[in-house]
Design a protein around this motif. Sequence first.
Motif, mmCIF file in Angstrom:
data_model
loop_
_atom_site.group_PDB
_atom_site.id
_atom_site.type_symbol
_atom_site.label_atom_id
_atom_site.label_comp_id
_atom_site.label_asym_id
_atom_site.label_seq_id
_atom_site.Cartn_x
_atom_site.Cartn_y
_atom_site.Cartn_z
ATOM 1 N N GLN A 296 1.243 -1.049 0.195
ATOM 2 C CA GLN A 296 0.479 0.305 0.008
ATOM 3 C C GLN A 296 0.840 1.093 -0.452
ATOM 4 O OE1 GLN A 296 -3.276 0.511 0.010
ATOM 5 N NE2 GLN A 296 -3.535 -2.248 -0.718
ATOM 6 N N LYS A 297 2.498 1.279 0.761
ATOM 7 C CA LYS A 297 3.049 1.833 0.784
ATOM 8 C C LYS A 297 3.261 2.593 -0.717
ATOM 9 C CE LYS A 297 5.312 2.719 5.103
ATOM 10 N NZ LYS A 297 6.503 1.944 5.917
ATOM 11 N N ALA A 298 4.167 1.490 -0.739
ATOM 12 C CA ALA A 298 4.861 1.831 -2.807
ATOM 13 C C ALA A 298 3.460 1.812 -3.443
ATOM 14 C CB ALA A 298 4.505 0.245 -2.649
ATOM 15 N N LEU A 299 2.304 1.669 -2.927
ATOM 16 C CA LEU A 299 1.529 2.785 -4.338
ATOM 17 C C LEU A 299 0.808 3.710 -4.063
ATOM 18 C CD1 LEU A 299 -0.965 1.336 -5.915
ATOM 19 C CD2 LEU A 299 -2.691 1.243 -4.138
ATOM 20 N N GLY A 300 1.279 4.592 -3.538
ATOM 21 C CA GLY A 300 1.487 6.475 -2.930
ATOM 22 C C GLY A 300 -0.051 6.221 -2.281
ATOM 23 N N ILE A 301 -1.123 5.662 -2.001
ATOM 24 C CA ILE A 301 -1.859 6.520 -1.868
ATOM 25 C C ILE A 301 -1.970 7.366 -0.918
ATOM 26 C CG2 ILE A 301 -4.569 5.746 -1.530
ATOM 27 C CD1 ILE A 301 -4.470 3.394 -3.296
ATOM 28 N N TYR A 302 -1.169 6.664 0.184
ATOM 29 C CA TYR A 302 -1.786 7.743 1.933
ATOM 30 C C TYR A 302 -0.100 7.803 1.815
ATOM 31 C CZ TYR A 302 -0.430 2.864 3.989
ATOM 32 O OH TYR A 302 0.446 1.257 3.855
ATOM 33 N N SER A 303 0.031 9.619 2.201
ATOM 34 C CA SER A 303 1.436 9.576 2.530
ATOM 35 C C SER A 303 1.912 9.625 4.139
ATOM 36 C CB SER A 303 1.477 11.405 2.433
ATOM 37 O OG SER A 303 0.566 11.322 4.043
ATOM 38 N N LYS B 201 1.861 10.516 6.160
ATOM 39 C CA LYS B 201 2.677 12.477 7.255
ATOM 40 C C LYS B 201 0.748 12.567 7.802
ATOM 41 C CE LYS B 201 6.208 14.173 5.008
ATOM 42 N NZ LYS B 201 6.438 15.288 3.658
ATOM 43 N N ARG C 172 -6.851 0.701 6.452
ATOM 44 C CA ARG C 172 -6.621 -0.124 5.305
ATOM 45 C C ARG C 172 -6.448 -1.205 4.694
ATOM 46 N NH1 ARG C 172 -7.345 2.968 0.163
ATOM 47 N NH2 ARG C 172 -5.627 1.529 -1.203
ATOM 48 N N LEU D 223 11.224 1.929 -0.349
ATOM 49 C CA LEU D 223 10.851 1.298 0.911
ATOM 50 C C LEU D 223 11.569 1.026 1.692
ATOM 51 C CD1 LEU D 223 7.529 -0.689 -0.183
ATOM 52 C CD2 LEU D 223 7.236 0.929 1.237
ATOM 53 N N ASN E 74 5.236 11.894 -1.314
ATOM 54 C CA ASN E 74 4.665 11.173 -1.945
ATOM 55 C C ASN E 74 5.365 10.976 -3.666
ATOM 56 O OD1 ASN E 74 2.951 8.354 -1.168
ATOM 57 N ND2 ASN E 74 0.989 10.304 -0.488
ATOM 58 N N TYR F 83 6.015 8.035 -5.868
ATOM 59 C CA TYR F 83 4.925 7.594 -5.844
ATOM 60 C C TYR F 83 3.978 7.792 -6.511
ATOM 61 C CZ TYR F 83 6.784 5.177 -2.174
ATOM 62 O OH TYR F 83 7.846 3.921 -1.293
ATOM 63 N N ARG F 84 4.328 9.379 -7.257
ATOM 64 C CA ARG F 84 3.265 10.078 -7.756
ATOM 65 C C ARG F 84 3.867 10.283 -9.263
ATOM 66 N NH1 ARG F 84 -0.944 12.304 -3.613
ATOM 67 N NH2 ARG F 84 -1.382 10.477 -2.889
ATOM 68 N N VAL G 63 -7.439 9.690 -5.645
ATOM 69 C CA VAL G 63 -6.655 10.342 -5.124
ATOM 70 C C VAL G 63 -5.717 11.255 -5.866
ATOM 71 C CG1 VAL G 63 -3.538 9.483 -3.714
ATOM 72 C CG2 VAL G 63 -6.160 7.730 -3.371
ATOM 73 N N MET H 164 -1.741 5.579 -10.907
ATOM 74 C CA MET H 164 -0.803 6.874 -10.517
ATOM 75 C C MET H 164 -0.325 7.395 -11.795
ATOM 76 S SD MET H 164 -2.765 6.194 -7.436
ATOM 77 C CE MET H 164 -1.180 7.544 -6.823
#
Lengths: 293, 557
Positions: free
Chosen positions: A159-166, A168, A179, B346, B367, B370-371, B400, B448
């Motif tokens: 999920q982190k690498a998907l970049g959906i949440y920061s 922060k 999630r 990561l 981010n 990742y964006r 998003v 993304m």
Amino acid sequence: MKYFDRLHPAVAFVYFALMIAISMLTTNPVVIAVSYLSSIVFCGMLIGGRQLMVSLAYNLPLLILLSATNPIFVHKGETILFFLNDNPVTKEAILYGVFASMMIMSVFYWFKCYSTVMTSDKFIYLFGRIIPKLSLVLSMSIAFIPKLKRKYKEIDEAQKALGIYSGKGMVDKIRSKFRVLSILLTNSLESSIDTADSMRARGYGLKGRSSYAIYKMTASDKILCALFILVGTASIVLIVLGTVDFNFYPTLSPISLQALQIVAYAIITAFAFAPTILEVKENVLWRCLKSKI
Amino acid sequence: MALLEIKNLSFTYQGASNKALRDINLEINQGDFVLFCGESGCGKTTLLKLLKKQLRPNGSLQGQITYNGTNIENLDEKQSVCEIGYVMQNPENQTVTDKVWHELAFGLESLGEKTAVIRRKVAEICGFFGIGSWYHKRTCELSGGQKQLLSLASVMVMNPSVLILDEPTAQLDPIAASEFLQSLRKINQELGVTIIIAEHRLEEVFPMASKVVLMDKAQVFLCDTPRNIGQRLANDDMSHKMSLALPTAVRVFYKTQGTGQTPLTVNEGKQYIASNFAGSNTTCSFEKASRQEVALQISEGYFRYERDLPDVLNGVDIEVYKNEFLCILGANGAGKTTLLRVLSGLKRLYKGKYRLWGKKIKDYNGNSLYRGNIACLPQNPQNLFVKSTVYDDLMETAKVVNANVEQCKSMVEEVAQKLDIAHLYQSHPYDLSGGEQQKAALAKILLMKPSIILLDEATKGLDAYSKQTFAQVVDALKKDGKTIVMVTHDVEFAAEHADRCAMFFDGQIVSCDNRVDFFATNRYYTTATARMTRPYFTNAVTVDMAVELCNLNKGAK
């Protein structure tokens, strides 16, 4: 392998149950000191000197802190040493604090020994006898936890690498963890179908399920168990009968050394140091055997 | 009388309109090694589950399956449990208990055996599989391959006469898979246990089988010995989808219109080429991709998980060019996945430089990494799905990046078109097949708008057909200008589709070259085709290249 590890789980369990009971039943300073010392020595034998030092580094300051707390808040006792903010600090309260926290620490160390010796499968074996279904459930849940942990980490990274949440800010963090948990739940439900199939394929649900264990009660296990029960209960009986009663307030009661008291102390000391002695005996024996080879 | 007899079997799942199985007739004899193959969703698993009373799915069934003359449904529970063993795909999920010894004893406990009996049988099984040294271990400490072997052992301990396995090596790396298959062979040869196995990777298991059943669209398409299957496929239907999955030797054989006995193994294939196609044409020409600007670059990177642990990345140097497909290969536990974690940001190197588009990774705040820059498709695509339908899931991700709902919709539409998943919109992501899940997950990532896509063992557990579809997707992405890095065990896939391949060993990239030279230079870690065609051809690393050279030499003769 340690001697205590090799004992039948029931023997080890009996010992720890009795010893922890003894440590908690009395406020007698001698008994507490004996229990404290023996628990630390035995724990050191089980987990090794270095590990013990690490744990003592945390525990000794805690012990001091706990000891200091009592005289600050409790002003009972007749021997006033000095005043702190107009409150009397008494010798009795200080000593009570010291021994009460020593008791807590000894129980802590006995539990540490217990958890080192009584691994999950031993516990399951002991109590699975009483409730067979429970033993399986316990075993499955224990197997499940590391699986869940690993999955959680995997999902979190995905999920982190998907970049959906920061990641922060508090709200975002909580939302992202939520999630991950929700995915984890779906994932686990899905995989539990497989687990159920695997169980059914191997006959789970048939009548007359038996329970297998790898432990065998040997003759020496039985003897040792009998000895533990005998000495342990004797100690408890002596304590309950008030042989070694001790009061901190209002003044410290004297530690009498009549014949009966000496016997009680001797028995309790012997019981408390029994694992250490057995372990040392084993080591010495091993050395002798080795030198013969 | 046959041990298992399937007569006119048809099956429809409850609530489904299409038949999952249609008019199946099969006979399986004592001691057979039966291999079921076919595209995912062709009904293999359904058929295998119907053979085991405890696992029968709900639905309506016509025809019958008999075991030793008794209808499976009327079998005694205990008999069915003991005599028909079943091993599933995922080693993780089918391990029930926390200790190896308990797992082994589980089935016998269910049967109510006495402790002494269990002890003896478990001891025997440990001896047979050579797993005695794990006896006291916790199951979570075992590797995937070990877990799967444990699942096999814990079924074998009940002494079954039929062993059913549903894609047992799909989740294993090639070495573990090969070990597992050897154990199966041993069980079949030394104990005479009948083995029924469904598999996608056929290179190794195909020659072992005594009978191969090819299934297509809920029906049995072909059922014959491995040697005949090769021939019949060659004669019948050259373009049949399943032919993709066949062992290299068989594919080369029928693509060159060979006659006589079908070669099954690399060794037999080599002899076939030696006697038919050895000639003056030994080198294939191929196109080398031109180098573009560097997309990402690590120079002398060091990484370890904890201070006291050894380095996992040990001075790694890697350069990935823009718009290329790079495959990183290497043994299990070599640290490939760790490298991917570092590439995806990561994990951070403790020494060395990592630059993405010439900019230090540290300079990508929050981010921004990742964006529009980097995206990672995890090994298990399920880890990405949150919502209960594919469409909601995609929309959620689209939101998003975009504020506007209309924009979201058109974006999802565009991505779905590209990956051809629009027809899956209303399905639950978990209900999709492996290949479809892979695509849905990829769609989610593409939303993304990454310029670099990292894939972790993306072809694991996919059947040959889905793999081809996946390769097409990767090609399409490359056309869009994306850079793709994949870590994989799948040498065949890498040899066919990668631009460059890199070998990862001991925390470093030890060799990196274009796909043909890479596999042509490797002696051991290379494709079956390369092993088979050597020394007659110097750089035939894929079946198509080998066939091309064969035909050239044939023409010359």
